[in-house]
Every structure is written in C-alpha cells, then in structure tokens.
Scaffold this motif. Structure first.
Motif, PDB file in Angstrom:
ATOM      1  N   VAL A 167      37.034  43.034  44.143  1.00 35.12           N
ATOM      2  CA  VAL A 167      36.742  42.279  45.356  1.00 35.12           C
ATOM      3  C   VAL A 167      37.661  42.770  46.453  1.00 35.12           C
ATOM      4  CG1 VAL A 167      36.781  40.018  46.475  1.00 35.12           C
ATOM      5  CG2 VAL A 167      35.937  40.238  44.126  1.00 35.12           C
ATOM      6  N   LYS A 168      37.052  43.119  47.591  1.00 36.62           N
ATOM      7  CA  LYS A 168      37.841  43.590  48.731  1.00 36.62           C
ATOM      8  C   LYS A 168      37.940  42.483  49.775  1.00 36.62           C
ATOM      9  CE  LYS A 168      36.238  46.876  51.506  1.00 36.62           C
ATOM     10  NZ  LYS A 168      35.963  48.221  52.055  1.00 36.62           N
ATOM     11  N   PHE A 169      39.166  42.242  50.236  1.00 30.91           N
ATOM     12  CA  PHE A 169      39.427  41.312  51.324  1.00 30.91           C
ATOM     13  C   PHE A 169      39.832  42.114  52.557  1.00 30.91           C
ATOM     14  CE2 PHE A 169      39.898  38.727  47.635  1.00 30.91           C
ATOM     15  CZ  PHE A 169      39.652  37.405  48.003  1.00 30.91           C
ATOM     16  N   ALA A 170      39.271  41.786  53.706  1.00 29.49           N
ATOM     17  CA  ALA A 170      39.739  42.304  54.989  1.00 29.49           C
ATOM     18  C   ALA A 170      40.337  41.120  55.742  1.00 29.49           C
ATOM     19  CB  ALA A 170      38.588  42.922  55.775  1.00 29.49           C
ATOM     20  N   ILE A 171      41.668  41.091  55.809  1.00 29.06           N
ATOM     21  CA  ILE A 171      42.385  39.919  56.324  1.00 29.06           C
ATOM     22  C   ILE A 171      42.952  40.246  57.700  1.00 29.06           C
ATOM     23  CG2 ILE A 171      44.228  38.268  55.858  1.00 29.06           C
ATOM     24  CD1 ILE A 171      44.070  39.233  52.888  1.00 29.06           C
ATOM     25  N   PRO A 172      42.467  39.601  58.770  1.00 26.54           N
ATOM     26  CA  PRO A 172      43.022  39.867  60.106  1.00 26.54           C
ATOM     27  C   PRO A 172      44.450  39.346  60.210  1.00 26.54           C
ATOM     28  CG  PRO A 172      41.420  38.076  60.183  1.00 26.54           C
ATOM     29  CD  PRO A 172      41.376  38.624  58.793  1.00 26.54           C
ATOM     30  N   LEU A 173      45.295  40.133  60.861  1.00 29.52           N
ATOM     31  CA  LEU A 173      46.711  39.788  61.006  1.00 29.52           C
ATOM     32  C   LEU A 173      47.073  39.629  62.483  1.00 29.52           C
ATOM     33  CD1 LEU A 173      48.172  42.416  58.489  1.00 29.52           C
ATOM     34  CD2 LEU A 173      47.629  40.016  58.014  1.00 29.52           C
ATOM     35  N   LEU A 174      48.135  38.856  62.725  1.00 35.66           N
ATOM     36  CA  LEU A 174      48.691  38.689  64.076  1.00 35.66           C
ATOM     37  C   LEU A 174      47.640  38.247  65.087  1.00 35.66           C
ATOM     38  CD1 LEU A 174      50.995  41.850  64.257  1.00 35.66           C
ATOM     39  CD2 LEU A 174      51.588  39.564  63.486  1.00 35.66           C
ATOM     40  N   GLU A 175      46.814  37.301  64.689  1.00 35.09           N
ATOM     41  CA  GLU A 175      45.761  36.820  65.580  1.00 35.09           C
ATOM     42  C   GLU A 175      46.326  36.094  66.800  1.00 35.09           C
ATOM     43  OE1 GLU A 175      41.900  37.109  64.887  1.00 35.09           O
ATOM     44  OE2 GLU A 175      43.257  38.770  64.483  1.00 35.09           O
TER      45      GLU A 175
END
Length: 375
Positions: A163-171
């Motif tokens: 499972v791949k997660f794309a987690i946005p950072l420093l929003e």
C-alpha cells in the motif's frame, strides 16, 4: 499513420482539460473507434494519482457527439463502479457532472474526470481499510484527517501486495512565497511517499519504504534529495514519525528561503566593487556575471548554491580575447580556494573576491596565452 483530429466540440473539451487543470493530465493514443471514421473520438488519459499516474480510456462517439463519454478503468479496479448505482433493480447515474452533461461546455470533461478521481480515491481508501492488516487499518485511520492524503493498493507479480501513501507535508507553510516575486503558477507541494508491505498474519510488521517527493519547481531552490529522513524505529507509526520530519523540513525550508535572500544581497554587493553585473539571476539568485575591463578584459562568473553562504560561490574566469580552436572563449578551472567566511557581510565577501581576482589575473592571462588558438 496520421492521427485524425477529434470533432470540434470534443476537441475543445480535451484542450480545456489539458491546459486549464492544475493537475498535469496527459493525453495519449488519440484514435478513432471506426476504421473509416473521419475523426478521433477516444483516447487514453493519464491521471496523476498518489505520486504516479493511472490510466483510463475515455470513449466518445464521433457520430453522436452530444452523448457523454464512457470510461474504461484498469482491470485491477474491477470493483470500481462510480458511474452507476442500484435502485430497486434499476441503475441510474450517480454523478452530477454526468447528469448535467453538456458537450458545448468545454469544462465539462474536466469536471467529470475530477469527480471520478475523487471517487477513485474514496474507493482506494475503502480497499485499504478493508485489508486484513491491523497495522494498515490503524495507519489509515490516523491519517484520514490530513487534507490531500492519497493511498493506492499496489499489485505486482514479483512481490507481495503493498500500500502506497502520498502524505502532504507542511500544509501550513505557503511554499510559493519562499521566492520573492514568485514565478510559479502551480502550488508547490512536498509529500512523503510511504510504501507499506501488507503484513501476513502472525508476522512482524516491516518498516515502510520512505521517500520525499516535491514539485519540480521547488527543487530549484530546495534540494529535496539531500534531506536526511529521520530513522523509522520498530513499532512506531506515522502519527509519531511525521512531527519530527515536518519540524526538520520546516527548518530546512526556512533556511532555503534565507539563502535566497543572502544570495540576492551578495549579488547586489557586486556592483559597487566590480560594476553592475552584465547578467544575473534576479529570481533564484543562483548566478551572476561581471565584466572586468582593461588591457586584458575578461568575465567572472559566480555560481551560488542553495547552501550559500555556508558554501562559497564557485568562480570561473572567462577571457574576452582568447579562444580555443573550436571558437569558444577560454575559461579557467573552477576557483574555490579564495578567502571566505559565511559570517562576513556581503560587501566584505565581494572585496576579498576582488582582491583574489587581482592576484589571479596574471596567472589566468598566461593560461589563456598558452591555450589560445591564436598563439
């Protein structure tokens, strides 16, 4: 064989999707469903998703262009049925953008694709939540509140499912404002890509594979590949890992912004000593060139890295009078051994470089005479 053009109304929707969306959709394999048809009416659409692309086929009918297109999804997503739902034995459209289809509206295809993409994300989140893996169920439950999170169940014949997660950072940080007079049209983003192996029952969970990804323009001012990720400790989860990572990233992003300001002040300090630069990067402040005129005239090129002022500029001297046999101006090797301190004021930095150039002048002139095709 030449590609046939789509009918005008279909073409206007394809063009709008390609040029007006903030997401970089790609059109490929434009083709006709009829061997003797005059127009192309179907194509493969590459859709950015979870830091990669998924492919769907979009099928119009050139003979009936007023009808909404059909969509064919990947065989791996055979349970993804976003267009229809049951109602007492009947099926009908669920999507508002298709119910209100209008071929004369150029934006309509983009609206449909965006709605389908959102439904696909919900579909992938549901698939992951239903896996027989307590660790992944916990991870996705703690990350769902993150705006912009994307997940994807990966299939491969040569390895177990992942499972791949794309987690946005420093929003909370407006990355576009790092650069003064920012030229970027797209919103800049940083993601943590985390790939978790699906854990078999009674097996110890493995650490995820972690990688930082950012939009291409941001790489000009921030070296994402040089960021050292925190160590993943056995038994930890993303909710524990992300705060340390984001704190470290924020400090480095702020340092990158400060470096741009320091480079700008350095370039501005060149004029009182060398004269106004003949060329300078006024946006990212990564390079500048000055002319040293006299009986022996030459250019001095300054290359400033994102690590400035900790890392001193790389200097190159280039003659205006001496050329190689190929007709290119003769240049010195890169010069880095001059006096330097990151704590000096920009004016002092420039003065020390000016003195160093004066000391190197005769050596460089001799080097040019020895290597010139005119000697």
């Amino acid at each position: 064989m030449s590609v046939k053009a789509p009918p005008p109304l279909i073409y206007s929707q394809i063009k709008y999707l390609s040029t007006k969306s903030p997401l970089p959709f790609k059109i490929e394999q434009l083709r006709s469903g009829d061997k003797i048809g005059k127009h192309s009416d179907r194509f493969t659409l590459q859709i950015p998703f979870c830091l990669d692309y998924i492919k769907w086929d979009v099928i119009y009918n050139a003979q009936y262009p007023l009808v909404a297109p059909d969509f064919i999804f990947s065989p791996e997503d055979e349970d993804f049925h976003p267009l229809l739902f049951g109602d007492k034995g009947r099926t009908r459209f669920e999507m508002g953008s298709l119910c209100n289809w209008n071929i004369k509206d150029p934006s309509r295809l983009l609206l449909v694709v965006n709605e389908l993409r959102k439904k696909y994300l919900d579909y992938q989140k549901k698939r992951v939540a239903e896996l027989d893996d307590d660790r992944l169920k916990f991870e996705i439950s703690t990350l769902l509140s993150r705006e912009g999170l994307e997940v994807l169940l990966l299939f491969a014949s040569d390895r177990p499912q992942e499972v791949k997660f794309a987690i946005p950072l420093l929003e909370n940080i407006p990355l576009n404002k790092i650069v003064q007079c920012c030229p970027w049209k797209q919103e800049q983003k940083i993601y943590l890509q985390a790939i978790f192996p699906i854990t078999q029952k009674y097996s110890a969970p493995s650490a995820p594979r972690l990688n930082l990804v950012c939009t291409s323009e941001l790489k000009i001012v921030f070296s994402i590949d040089d960021v050292k990720l925190p160590i993943w400790i056995n038994g930890m989860c993303m909710a524990e890992y992300l705060p340390n990572l984001e704190n470290s990233l924020e400090a480095q992003i702020l340092a990158a912004g400060a470096s741009i300001g320091a480079r700008r002040r350095f370039i501005e300090a060149l004029a009182p000593v060398f004269g106004r630069p003949v060329e300078a990067d006024s946006v990212y402040c990564r390079r500048a060139t000055v002319l040293v005129a006299g009986t022996f005239s030459f250019l001095v090129h300054f290359a400033l890295t994102p690590q400035f002022p900790k890392q001193q500029p790389i200097l190159t001297m280039q003659s205006s009078c001496h050329f190689t046999s190929q007709g290119t101006p003769i240049s010195s090797p890169s010069l880095r051994t001059y006096p330097w301190s990151p704590r000096w004021e920009p004016s002092i930095m420039v003065e020390r470089i000016f003195e160093y150039i004066g000391e190197e002048l005769l050596t460089f002139k001799k080097y040019c005479n020895e290597n010139s095709s005119q000697r």
